[in-house]
Structures are given as C-alpha cells and as structure tokens.
Design a protein around this motif. Structure first.
Motif, mmCIF file in Angstrom:
data_model
loop_
_atom_site.group_PDB
_atom_site.id
_atom_site.type_symbol
_atom_site.label_atom_id
_atom_site.label_comp_id
_atom_site.label_asym_id
_atom_site.label_seq_id
_atom_site.Cartn_x
_atom_site.Cartn_y
_atom_site.Cartn_z
ATOM 1 N N LEU A 135 0.772 -1.096 -0.068
ATOM 2 C CA LEU A 135 0.103 0.099 -0.101
ATOM 3 C C LEU A 135 0.857 1.225 -0.005
ATOM 4 C CD1 LEU A 135 -2.910 -1.054 2.647
ATOM 5 C CD2 LEU A 135 -3.096 -0.491 0.091
ATOM 6 N N GLY A 136 2.000 1.156 0.566
ATOM 7 C CA GLY A 136 3.001 2.339 0.704
ATOM 8 C C GLY A 136 3.947 2.491 -0.741
ATOM 9 N N GLY A 137 3.719 1.564 -1.691
ATOM 10 C CA GLY A 137 4.203 1.581 -3.008
ATOM 11 C C GLY A 137 5.343 0.701 -2.930
ATOM 12 N N GLY A 138 5.624 -0.383 -1.996
ATOM 13 C CA GLY A 138 6.812 -0.997 -1.985
ATOM 14 C C GLY A 138 6.245 -2.405 -2.521
ATOM 15 N N VAL A 139 7.295 -3.370 -2.626
ATOM 16 C CA VAL A 139 7.194 -4.783 -2.996
ATOM 17 C C VAL A 139 7.513 -5.772 -1.933
ATOM 18 C CG1 VAL A 139 7.903 -6.204 -4.932
ATOM 19 C CG2 VAL A 139 7.947 -3.886 -5.516
ATOM 20 N N ASN A 140 6.830 -6.831 -2.209
ATOM 21 C CA ASN A 140 7.039 -7.992 -1.214
ATOM 22 C C ASN A 140 8.461 -8.750 -1.723
ATOM 23 O OD1 ASN A 140 3.589 -8.472 -0.213
ATOM 24 N ND2 ASN A 140 5.065 -6.967 0.266
ATOM 25 N N HIS A 141 9.129 -9.238 -0.830
ATOM 26 C CA HIS A 141 10.014 -10.255 -0.852
ATOM 27 C C HIS A 141 9.478 -11.553 -0.439
ATOM 28 C CE1 HIS A 141 14.133 -11.966 -1.080
ATOM 29 N NE2 HIS A 141 14.574 -10.684 -1.269
ATOM 30 N N ARG A 142 10.126 -12.371 0.010
ATOM 31 C CA ARG A 142 9.411 -13.696 0.530
ATOM 32 C C ARG A 142 8.496 -13.649 1.561
ATOM 33 N NH1 ARG A 142 14.003 -18.078 1.980
ATOM 34 N NH2 ARG A 142 14.791 -16.078 3.386
ATOM 35 N N LEU A 143 7.362 -14.366 1.374
ATOM 36 C CA LEU A 143 6.495 -14.091 2.677
ATOM 37 C C LEU A 143 6.729 -15.147 3.829
ATOM 38 C CD1 LEU A 143 3.259 -14.161 0.528
ATOM 39 C CD2 LEU A 143 4.165 -12.369 2.036
ATOM 40 N N GLY A 144 7.821 -16.186 3.361
ATOM 41 C CA GLY A 144 8.084 -17.191 4.233
ATOM 42 C C GLY A 144 9.101 -17.940 3.761
#
Length: 286
Positions: free
Chosen positions: A156-165
């Motif tokens: 939501l802040g404009g970032g990207v997710n790395h691994r969730l786990g």
C-alpha cells in the motif's frame, strides 16, 4: 504509493490474529467499563481521524475486529488505503451501538495505527528512489503474527514484497554457503532440487563471490553491505543476466545513492521492524 487497488486479505488468513487480539483485550469478563456506563440501546457515530499525515493501511483487520464485536456495525471508509492524507483527515466512519464501537475502538486503532505506519515509512523510501528503476522491498523482519498484514501495508505504501516465508523461494545466505562449503555447492544443489517456478537468489559480499555465482545463472543476487560504487560495479558485471538486489545499511539518507547504482531492488528491514505507529484516534461524532 499504491497505483493499483490492493485487495484486502481474506478473512480466513487474518481472523485467528484478530480473534486473539480481541480475546486478549476482553479477558474473562468483557468491557466492564462500557457495560456499566453506557445504556445498552445507546447509538453512536464516530470517526477514525488522522492526527498526522500518512498513508492508510490496516482496514481489513480493523473492519474484521469491528464485525466480530458486532456484525451490525456500519463501516464507511472515507479515505482509501494506499493514498496519502493530511493531518486531520477522516479515515473511517462508524455507526451503531455505542457499546460495540467503544469495545472495538482499541483493536481498530491497534491495526490501523501500526500498519499505516508501515505504509507511510515505505512511501518515504519509495519517494526517495522514484527517479530510478529501483523498487523498495520488505523483508521477513516482521512482527510475529503480523507478517501478512505488514507485507500488505508495504504494498500500500508503494513497495514490493520479498519472500512471504521460507517456503516460497530459495534465498541462499552466507551461513548456507559456509555450512555447505562453497557457492558452487549450494547453487548446484539448489539448481538440481527445485522446479522451474521457484526463484533462486544468493547473497554475496564481494565482487569475487559475485563472479563465482554468475555462471550458475541465479534468478537474483543479493549484494550485501556494498557501497554505491561497488554496487555500480556489480551491476555492470551482472549485465542484466539476473536481478540485482541491494541490502544492508539502507536508510532514508543512503537509499537514493544506492538506487542510483542501478540495482533493481533495495531490501529494507526497517519498513516493518522500525516503522513508527501512525497517530490515529477514534472520536465521537454524535
């Protein structure tokens, strides 16, 4: 900031956490203050208001908390998640039984405040690198139980997710290399063991390690604790053969120079482990 709608997390994912938070607060006897001071049929209108600028997040968990307390509460978002707001902005309006709103108040704020803090901090990093191709990425340094919520707030802040786990991608760190014996050993084993849809990333600390890793064609390399000049040299060596991710020593003062080195991604643990709770409050409106 988010440019595409980011859907709420499914209730089945977040409900155990929300119920735990509510049961922790309600204890063995419920909200005894509200129960003895407010007549059972009293109606109330209240708004969640921002007491400082930021980016909103956490509505899904907050709304679920309100719904568990009272399925008949009316929940009206007044400001969309993922978009900046100024101090004094009205974020959400609640209507219903006063007892229900007052009982749910703290849990609503306990989700919106910290998660909006994550989104807001992410937005600051994203702004610093918007003139480059670099994307801001979160890490697994998350609050236990809050990972899915915090990673959504990063988006939501404009970032990207790395691994969730640990189970959704291979990330070979320095200790893996040390335990296995060499970069060659870990990459050969990884390449031989996973399917074509599983990404393989390896952390390197030096240009010599990078040179050793590149022939194995990893999906990405994690360039750890390298200065911008060395990062630029590493990007040149990679030559587009895989994605380049920078990590270590990243803050709002250093992230611009890191991004200008030409890396594709910059991982920032602070997005989730050091974000400050955004000041929001619930106010009576009638």
């Amino acid at each position: 900031m988010s440019t595409l709608p980011i859907p709420p997390l499914p209730d089945v994912i977040i409900e155990p956490l929300v119920r735990l938070a509510l049961s922790e607060d309600l204890g063995r006897a419920g909200d005894i203050t509200t129960d003895v001071t407010i007549p059972a049929d009293t109606q109330m209108v209240a708004t969640v208001n921002a007491r400082e600028p930021g980016i909103a997040a956490g509505y899904d968990a907050a709304r679920l908390a309100a719904r568990i307390v009272d399925p008949n509460l009316e929940w009206e978002p007044l400001h969309n998640e993922g978009t900046p707001f100024e101090e004094g902005a009205e974020l959400i309006r609640l209507r219903g039984l006063a007892r229900s709103i007052l009982t749910a108040e703290r849990m609503i704020l306990n989700f919106i405040g910290p998660l909006s803090g994550v989104a807001t901090l992410t937005g600051k990093f994203v702004t610093e690198v918007k003139h480059t191709k670099a994307r801001i990425v979160c890490t697994r340094k998350t609050t236990p139980g809050f990972r899915a919520l915090e990673k959504r707030a990063v988006r939501l802040g404009g970032g990207v997710n790395h691994r969730l786990g640990l189970d959704d991608a291979i990330l070979i760190k320095d200790n893996h290399i040390a335990a296995a014996g060499s970069i060659q050993a870990v990459l050969e084993r990884a390449k031989a063991s996973v399917g074509h849809l599983c990404s393989i990333e390896i952390e390197v600390d030096t240009l010599d390690q990078l040179q050793e890793a590149l022939p194995f064609k990893p999906t990405a390399v994690l360039l750890d604790n390298m200065k911008p000049t060395m990062l630029a040299e590493a990007v040149s060596m990679i030559g587009g053969s895989c994605k380049a991710e920078a990590s270590g020593g990243v803050n709002l003062k250093t992230v611009k120079a890191i991004a200008e080195s030409g890396v594709d991604f910059i991982s920032v643990g602070a997005l989730t482990h050091s974000a400050v709770n955004l000041d929001v409050g619930l106010d009576y409106n009638g």
